[in-house]
Motif scaffolding. Structure first.
Motif, mmCIF file in Angstrom:
data_model
loop_
_atom_site.group_PDB
_atom_site.id
_atom_site.type_symbol
_atom_site.label_atom_id
_atom_site.label_comp_id
_atom_site.label_asym_id
_atom_site.label_seq_id
_atom_site.Cartn_x
_atom_site.Cartn_y
_atom_site.Cartn_z
ATOM 1 N N PHE A 1 53.398 26.630 38.081
ATOM 2 C CA PHE A 1 52.770 27.909 37.767
ATOM 3 C C PHE A 1 52.870 28.788 39.001
ATOM 4 O O PHE A 1 52.410 28.407 40.084
ATOM 5 N N VAL A 2 53.506 29.955 38.874
ATOM 6 C CA VAL A 2 53.658 30.885 39.990
ATOM 7 C C VAL A 2 52.890 32.157 39.666
ATOM 8 O O VAL A 2 53.099 32.767 38.615
ATOM 9 N N ARG A 3 52.024 32.536 40.564
ATOM 10 C CA ARG A 3 51.193 33.719 40.334
ATOM 11 C C ARG A 3 51.257 34.656 41.536
ATOM 12 O O ARG A 3 50.662 34.386 42.574
ATOM 13 N N PRO A 4 52.017 35.749 41.456
ATOM 14 C CA PRO A 4 51.961 36.748 42.525
ATOM 15 C C PRO A 4 50.734 37.632 42.328
ATOM 16 O O PRO A 4 50.455 38.079 41.211
ATOM 17 N N SER A 5 49.994 37.865 43.395
ATOM 18 C CA SER A 5 48.797 38.696 43.304
ATOM 19 C C SER A 5 48.789 39.707 44.433
ATOM 20 O O SER A 5 49.117 39.364 45.564
ATOM 21 N N PRO A 6 48.418 40.958 44.135
ATOM 22 C CA PRO A 6 48.321 41.952 45.207
ATOM 23 C C PRO A 6 47.170 41.615 46.128
ATOM 24 O O PRO A 6 46.110 41.170 45.682
ATOM 25 N N SER A 7 47.354 41.837 47.427
ATOM 26 C CA SER A 7 46.310 41.502 48.392
ATOM 27 C C SER A 7 45.132 42.454 48.305
ATOM 28 O O SER A 7 44.053 42.157 48.813
ATOM 29 N N GLY A 8 45.345 43.599 47.684
ATOM 30 C CA GLY A 8 44.244 44.546 47.570
ATOM 31 C C GLY A 8 43.843 45.145 48.907
ATOM 32 O O GLY A 8 42.773 45.706 49.049
ATOM 33 N N GLY A 9 44.718 44.997 49.897
ATOM 34 C CA GLY A 9 44.387 45.521 51.213
ATOM 35 C C GLY A 9 43.385 44.659 51.944
ATOM 36 O O GLY A 9 42.871 45.040 52.991
ATOM 37 N N LEU B 59 49.612 29.394 29.764
ATOM 38 C CA LEU B 59 49.228 30.754 29.392
ATOM 39 C C LEU B 59 47.722 30.950 29.581
ATOM 40 O O LEU B 59 47.272 32.007 30.051
ATOM 41 N N ALA B 60 46.945 29.932 29.229
ATOM 42 C CA ALA B 60 45.494 30.015 29.405
ATOM 43 C C ALA B 60 45.134 30.129 30.886
ATOM 44 O O ALA B 60 44.200 30.849 31.253
ATOM 45 N N LEU B 61 45.882 29.429 31.733
ATOM 46 C CA LEU B 61 45.637 29.535 33.170
ATOM 47 C C LEU B 61 45.869 30.962 33.650
ATOM 48 O O LEU B 61 45.077 31.506 34.430
ATOM 49 N N ALA B 62 46.938 31.582 33.181
ATOM 50 C CA ALA B 62 47.225 32.970 33.558
ATOM 51 C C ALA B 62 46.089 33.894 33.111
ATOM 52 O O ALA B 62 45.656 34.779 33.868
ATOM 53 N N LYS B 63 45.592 33.688 31.897
ATOM 54 C CA LYS B 63 44.491 34.512 31.390
ATOM 55 C C LYS B 63 43.211 34.265 32.188
ATOM 56 O O LYS B 63 42.440 35.198 32.454
ATOM 57 N N ALA B 64 42.985 33.017 32.558
ATOM 58 C CA ALA B 64 41.786 32.669 33.319
ATOM 59 C C ALA B 64 41.804 33.343 34.687
ATOM 60 O O ALA B 64 40.773 33.862 35.155
ATOM 61 N N ILE B 65 42.956 33.353 35.337
ATOM 62 C CA ILE B 65 43.053 33.997 36.648
ATOM 63 C C ILE B 65 42.899 35.507 36.519
ATOM 64 O O ILE B 65 42.267 36.155 37.361
ATOM 65 N N THR B 66 43.453 36.080 35.450
ATOM 66 C CA THR B 66 43.275 37.513 35.207
ATOM 67 C C THR B 66 41.798 37.846 35.050
ATOM 68 O O THR B 66 41.311 38.857 35.583
ATOM 69 N N LEU B 67 41.064 37.004 34.328
ATOM 70 C CA LEU B 67 39.617 37.198 34.173
ATOM 71 C C LEU B 67 38.925 37.106 35.526
ATOM 72 O O LEU B 67 38.064 37.929 35.858
ATOM 73 N N ALA B 68 39.302 36.111 36.332
ATOM 74 C CA ALA B 68 38.676 35.928 37.642
ATOM 75 C C ALA B 68 38.959 37.115 38.563
ATOM 76 O O ALA B 68 38.125 37.462 39.402
ATOM 77 N N GLU B 69 40.134 37.736 38.419
ATOM 78 C CA GLU B 69 40.511 38.855 39.278
ATOM 79 C C GLU B 69 39.940 40.188 38.796
ATOM 80 O O GLU B 69 40.037 41.189 39.507
ATOM 81 N N SER B 70 39.342 40.199 37.617
ATOM 82 C CA SER B 70 38.813 41.445 37.056
ATOM 83 C C SER B 70 37.723 42.029 37.960
ATOM 84 O O SER B 70 36.887 41.308 38.505
ATOM 85 N N THR B 71 37.732 43.339 38.110
ATOM 86 C CA THR B 71 36.707 44.016 38.907
ATOM 87 C C THR B 71 35.566 44.539 38.045
ATOM 88 O O THR B 71 34.643 45.174 38.560
ATOM 89 N N ARG B 72 35.607 44.280 36.743
ATOM 90 C CA ARG B 72 34.534 44.716 35.846
ATOM 91 C C ARG B 72 33.282 43.874 36.096
ATOM 92 O O ARG B 72 33.351 42.636 36.150
ATOM 93 N N VAL B 73 32.162 44.529 36.223
ATOM 94 C CA VAL B 73 30.905 43.831 36.493
ATOM 95 C C VAL B 73 30.559 42.853 35.376
ATOM 96 O O VAL B 73 30.091 41.737 35.630
ATOM 97 N N ASP B 74 30.815 43.231 34.111
ATOM 98 C CA ASP B 74 30.448 42.359 33.001
ATOM 99 C C ASP B 74 31.394 41.171 32.847
ATOM 100 O O ASP B 74 31.084 40.217 32.121
ATOM 101 N N ASP B 75 32.542 41.187 33.523
ATOM 102 C CA ASP B 75 33.454 40.043 33.468
ATOM 103 C C ASP B 75 33.061 38.948 34.460
ATOM 104 O O ASP B 75 33.420 37.782 34.278
ATOM 105 N N ARG B 76 32.334 39.330 35.513
ATOM 106 C CA ARG B 76 32.066 38.358 36.578
ATOM 107 C C ARG B 76 31.209 37.182 36.116
ATOM 108 O O ARG B 76 31.490 36.028 36.476
ATOM 109 N N PRO B 77 30.124 37.393 35.321
ATOM 110 C CA PRO B 77 29.360 36.233 34.848
ATOM 111 C C PRO B 77 30.189 35.292 33.977
ATOM 112 O O PRO B 77 30.022 34.070 34.034
ATOM 113 N N ILE B 78 31.109 35.856 33.180
ATOM 114 C CA ILE B 78 31.968 35.018 32.341
ATOM 115 C C ILE B 78 32.911 34.202 33.214
ATOM 116 O O ILE B 78 33.126 33.007 32.989
ATOM 117 N N ALA B 79 33.464 34.847 34.246
ATOM 118 C CA ALA B 79 34.350 34.141 35.170
ATOM 119 C C ALA B 79 33.600 33.042 35.914
ATOM 120 O O ALA B 79 34.134 31.949 36.139
#
Length: 339
Positions: free
Chosen positions: A125-133, A27-47
Motif C-alpha cells: 500500500f503506497v500513500r503519498p500525502s502532502p506535508s501541509g507545510g 480500498l478500505a485502508l485508503a478510505k480510513a486514512i482519508t477520514l483520519a486526514e480530514s480537517t472537518r471537526v465532525d470527522d475527528r471523533p469518528i476517526a
C-alpha cells in the motif's frame, strides 16, 4: 480510576470501516486514512473511534523512516527495499510525505509514479500525502496512517520524509529505526548536515555505490563512520551502522535488511523498544491535543480574527511574542470554558 471513553460516540461507519481494514481491504485502508486526514471537526471523533477499534491489531510492524536530501534516491531505495520485503512474503505500506503545493495544497512530487513496481503489487500500500507545510518532515496525520496500515496487516511500514534537512527530526518520533540516505562525495554534505539529525541516525546508507562512484562511496562511508563515533547513540543497545548500496541495481539491499533485523533483535531483547513505543504513544497524544486546539481555535471566525490581531501586533512589535502566546492561551481557555 477508569478512562473516560465517552469522548467518542459509537459510529456504525467507523465499525464497518474498521472491520474492512482488519480484513485486509486495501480500498478500505485508503478510505480510513482519508477520514483520519480530514480537517472537518465532525470527522475527528469518528476517526478516533476507528483508531480505537483497530488499535489491538497495530504495533506489530517494523517502522522505519527514510530521510535524505532531495535527489539522493529515496524513492528508488524504497522500491528496491520494498520488493525485497514482498519477495520474502511480507506485506508492507509506504507513507510517502511530499512537499505541499502552495497553490493546491496537494503533493507535488508524485511518489506513486516513481514507485510503479511497488504500487502494482497486491501486498503493498503506497500513500503519498502532502506535508501541509508541517515541520518535522511528516504529514500531520502520518501517525494515524501508520497505525491503520499496521491494522491492515503491514509487517513493514516505511515513512519517506520530505527530506528538507532543517526540521526532519520529528520523523524519528514516529518510527523505531531512523535511516539517513546520503550520496557519494559527502564531504561538503557531511559538514552541512545538522548534528541533531545525525544523532538520530540508526543506519546511514551511502547510495549510488556503483560504477565510477563506487570508490567515492566507500570513502564517504568511512567519513560517516568516523563522524558517528563522535555522536551519542540514542539507544543503549545499538551503535549506528554505515552501509553502502546501489538502489538502482538493488545491490546492498539484503545487507541493509540484515542490519534492520539485527537492530530489532538488539533493542527488542533489552526492552528498549517497548519503552520507546510507550513514551512515543504519550507524545502522540499531546501532539494531537496541540494540533486540535490550534485548529479549532482558527476554525471559529471570531477566534481566527483574534489570532490574526495578535499576530499583527507581534509582527509590528506592539506586543512581545510571549504576550502574544499568552493571549492565544487565554483564547483557548475561553473556548474550553464555553465548550
Amino acid at each position: 480510576m477508569t478512562s473516560d471513553r465517552s469522548v467518542t460516540r459509537e459510529s456504525p461507519g467507523a465499525r464497518s470501516l474498521a472491520e474492512r481494514v482488519l480484513a485486509g481491504d486495501r480500498l478500505a485502508l485508503a478510505k480510513a486514512i482519508t477520514l483520519a486526514e480530514s480537517t472537518r471537526v465532525d470527522d475527528r471523533p469518528i476517526a478516533a473511534e476507528l483508531l480505537d477499534r483497530v488499535l489491538p491489531a497495530s504495533g506489530k510492524a517494523r517502522r522505519i523512516a527514510i530521510t535524505g536530501a532531495p535527489g539522493v534516491g529515496k524513492s528508488t531505495f524504497i522500491q528496491a527495499l520494498g520488493m525485497h520485503a514482498v519477495s520474502a512474503g511480507r506485506r508492507m505500506a509506504v507513507l510517502a510525505v511530499d512537499p505541499t503545493s502552495r497553490r493546491s495544497g496537494g503533493s507535488i512530487l508524485g511518489d506513486r509514479t516513481r514507485m510503479g513496481e511497488l504500487v502494482a503489487h497486491p501486498d503493498v500500500f503506497v500513500r503519498p500525502s502532502p506535508s501541509g507545510g508541517s515541520l518535522g518532515g511528516v504529514a500531520p496525520r502520518t501517525r494515524d496512517a501508520l497505525l491503520l496500515a499496521e491494522a491492515w496487516g503491514a509487517q513493514l511500514v516505511l515513512v519517506e520524509t520530505v527530506g528538507v534537512g532543517q526540521s526532519e527530526t520529528a520523523a524519528a518520533d514516529l518510527v523505531d529505526l531512523f535511516c539517513v540516505l546520503v550520496a557519494p562525495g559527502g564531504g561538503d554534505e557531511l559538514q552541512g548536515l545538522k548534528r541533531g539529525l545525525m544523532e538520530l541516525a540508526d543506519i546511514v546508507v551511502v547510495n549510488k555505490c556503483d560504477g565510477d562512484l563506487a570508490a567515492v562511496a566507500s570513502r564517504t562511508a568511512n567519513e560517516y563512520r568516523s563522524a558517528l563515533t563522535l555522536m551519542r547513540p540514542r539507544w543503549r543497545s545499538w551503535r549506528p551502522r554505515v552501509l553502502t548500496c546501489s538502489a538502482i541495481r538493488r545491490e546492498g539491499i539484503a545487507e541493509f535488511w540484515e542490519a534492520v533485523e539485527e537492530f530489532w533483535q538488539e533493542v527488542g531483547s533489552t526492552g528498549e523498544l517497548d519503552e520507546h513505543r510507550r513514551e512515543q504513544r504519550v507524545r502522540w497524544m499531546w501532539s494531537e491535543v496541540e494540533e486540535t486546539l490550534v485548529h479549532r481555535l482558527r476554525q471559529t471566525p471570531t477566534g481566527d480574527e483574534k489570532v490574526r490581531t495578535l499576530e499583527n501586533e507581534v509582527a509590528a512589535a506592539a506586543r512581545s511574542h510571549a504576550s502574544g502566546a499568552l493571549g492565544i492561551i487565554r483564547l483557548l481557555e475561553e473556548g474550553i470554558r464555553q465548550g
